[in-house]
Design a protein around this motif. Structure first.
Motif, PDB file in Angstrom:
ATOM      1  N   ARG A 134       0.848  -1.187   0.000  1.00 34.33           N
ATOM      2  CA  ARG A 134       0.000   0.000   0.000  1.00 34.33           C
ATOM      3  C   ARG A 134       0.882   1.235   0.000  1.00 34.33           C
ATOM      4  NH1 ARG A 134      -4.066  -0.956   2.712  1.00 34.33           N
ATOM      5  NH2 ARG A 134      -4.707   1.162   3.147  1.00 34.33           N
ATOM      6  N   SER A 167      -1.152  -7.365  -6.685  1.00 30.16           N
ATOM      7  CA  SER A 167      -2.424  -6.775  -6.259  1.00 30.16           C
ATOM      8  C   SER A 167      -2.995  -5.835  -7.316  1.00 30.16           C
ATOM      9  CB  SER A 167      -2.222  -5.988  -4.956  1.00 30.16           C
ATOM     10  OG  SER A 167      -1.715  -6.809  -3.932  1.00 30.16           O
ATOM     11  N   ASN A 170      -6.237  -0.110  -5.914  1.00 29.94           N
ATOM     12  CA  ASN A 170      -7.528   0.369  -5.427  1.00 29.94           C
ATOM     13  C   ASN A 170      -7.294   1.768  -4.876  1.00 29.94           C
ATOM     14  OD1 ASN A 170     -10.033   0.799  -4.347  1.00 29.94           O
ATOM     15  ND2 ASN A 170     -10.082  -1.063  -3.109  1.00 29.94           N
ATOM     16  N   SER A 203     -12.166   3.965  -5.253  1.00 27.74           N
ATOM     17  CA  SER A 203     -13.061   3.713  -4.119  1.00 27.74           C
ATOM     18  C   SER A 203     -13.400   4.976  -3.339  1.00 27.74           C
ATOM     19  CB  SER A 203     -12.435   2.668  -3.184  1.00 27.74           C
ATOM     20  OG  SER A 203     -12.357   1.418  -3.834  1.00 27.74           O
ATOM     21  N   GLU A 210      -6.913   5.100   7.333  1.00 25.84           N
ATOM     22  CA  GLU A 210      -6.837   4.065   6.307  1.00 25.84           C
ATOM     23  C   GLU A 210      -5.466   3.992   5.627  1.00 25.84           C
ATOM     24  OE1 GLU A 210     -10.720   3.500   3.989  1.00 25.84           O
ATOM     25  OE2 GLU A 210     -10.860   5.595   4.619  1.00 25.84           O
ATOM     26  N   GLY A 214      -6.745  -1.632   5.415  1.00 21.32           N
ATOM     27  CA  GLY A 214      -7.947  -1.493   4.616  1.00 21.32           C
ATOM     28  C   GLY A 214      -7.703  -1.888   3.175  1.00 21.32           C
ATOM     29  N   GLU A 215      -8.745  -1.877   2.377  1.00 24.75           N
ATOM     30  CA  GLU A 215      -8.673  -2.341   0.998  1.00 24.75           C
ATOM     31  C   GLU A 215      -8.115  -1.298   0.040  1.00 24.75           C
ATOM     32  OE1 GLU A 215     -12.529  -3.679  -0.111  1.00 24.75           O
ATOM     33  OE2 GLU A 215     -12.511  -5.409   1.244  1.00 24.75           O
ATOM     34  N   LYS A 216      -8.134  -0.029   0.427  1.00 23.73           N
ATOM     35  CA  LYS A 216      -7.630   1.041  -0.454  1.00 23.73           C
ATOM     36  C   LYS A 216      -6.104   1.071  -0.350  1.00 23.73           C
ATOM     37  CE  LYS A 216     -11.873   3.469   0.766  1.00 23.73           C
ATOM     38  NZ  LYS A 216     -12.471   4.566   1.584  1.00 23.73           N
ATOM     39  N   ASN A 217      -5.430   0.697  -1.444  1.00 27.70           N
ATOM     40  CA  ASN A 217      -3.977   0.540  -1.360  1.00 27.70           C
ATOM     41  C   ASN A 217      -3.171   1.633  -2.053  1.00 27.70           C
ATOM     42  OD1 ASN A 217      -4.400  -0.186  -4.032  1.00 27.70           O
ATOM     43  ND2 ASN A 217      -3.981  -2.372  -3.705  1.00 27.70           N
TER      44      ASN A 217
END
Length: 316
Positions: A134, A167, A170, A203, A210, A214-217
């Motif tokens: 990330r 990955s 995002n 996103s 974050e 979290g999913e936001k990288n």
């Protein structure tokens, strides 16, 4: 052989520490050749080099961290940062690592090395965590940013993540909240731009918590915000390490965790070359970490992989 151009001038601790870091790196990596750019007025290179893979490059100028960048910078062709970047542009080095003036580095990189695409402004990316990867972008290469620039940072950040890992990128814009009604007019305009693009995955907004989970990288912001966020995070860590022992608390576990998760140095993406910026206040370990990072991205020729990714997505 990986050829690393090390701009030894500009760091707060001076070229002596940079040379010590270079010695240790060359000893640890047998396939690395270090080109050491230094000012003889500031550092006496040993008469007998400790290794044949440390190549001295004497320059008679250097740009200090406190200097204000102006047009005269482009005439200082014998400065360490100018010559190291010029050599990389001529394919004499695979990566440049510098600990000096950020503004000078960015200006000369654009001038000497060139951009991947006009008006796709280069940005500094920092890996906040390596696994899963990330990143935070920008960290200070650009302070005043229009929406189009932030959109470009998102494209560069997404390319970086997908070039460096398996990955999917995002992307999120760092904001004061996740609600679409919040934020400046610039942030809202960039939100609209990213929402209308097929790539990268977007996103929406992200809040400060974050950054590390979290999913936001790929977290995008302007350089002033990114630099402040990064240094505040680092400052909090150092503060905790200094205070916890006073309360009889062992900090070894925290130190090991941060050492495993952290990446010294940031990568300037968006230029036609591999360039790493280390902290000006880097100590020996931090300098070694930044050089190791430079070696890492040089092995895969990261800028070319980013260029390929952007071309595949129709950006270039």
């Amino acid at each position: 052989m990986i050829r690393v151009a090390i701009d030894a001038m500009g760091g707060d601790l001076g070229p002596r520490i940079a040379f010590q870091a270079t010695e240790k790196i060359v000893a640890a990596f047998t396939d690395v050749e270090a080109h050491f750019y230094f000012d003889p007025q500031e550092f006496d290179f040993p008469a007998e080099s400790p290794s044949s893979r440390i190549i001295p490059v004497a320059c008679h100028d250097s740009v200090s961290s406190m200097e204000v960048v102006d047009r005269s910078l482009f005439k200082r062709v014998d400065s360490t940062i100018y010559r190291s970047l010029a050599d990389m542009s001529k394919a004499k080095a695979d990566v440049v690592v510098t600990f000096g003036n950020t503004a000078a580095m960015v200006a000369l990189a654009r001038h000497i090395v060139g951009l991947l695409r006009p008006k796709l402004y280069p940005a500094l990316i920092r890996e906040m965590r390596p696994n899963p990867l990330r990143c935070l972008v920008d960290l200070g290469a650009n302070v005043h940013c229009a929406a189009e620039m932030l959109n470009g940072f998102a494209l560069l950040g997404a390319s970086y993540v997908e070039a460096r890992s398996d990955s999917e990128a995002n992307v999120a814009l760092l904001n004061v909240g996740v609600e679409t009604s919040k934020g400046s007019s610039v942030i809202k305009e960039c939100y609209q731009m990213l929402s209308e693009q097929a790539w990268p995955k977007f996103s929406g907004f992200a809040e400060g918590f974050e950054l590390f989970s979290g999913e936001k990288n790929v977290i995008v912001c302007d350089g002033m915000v990114g630099n402040a966020v990064l240094k505040a995070s680092e400052g909090l860590f150092m503060f905790l390490l200094s205070q916890l022992p006073k309360h009889s608390m062992d900090t070894s576990a925290i130190e090991k965790l941060v050492q495993a998760e952290s990446r010294h140095g940031a990568c300037l993406v968006g230029i036609k070359g591999n360039l790493v910026k280390g902290h000006g206040r880097s100590d020996l370990q931090a300098m070694m970490g930044a050089i190791e990072y430079g070696i890492d991205i040089a092995r895969t020729n990261l800028y070319k992989r980013i260029e390929t990714k952007l071309t595949q997505q129709g950006v270039l």
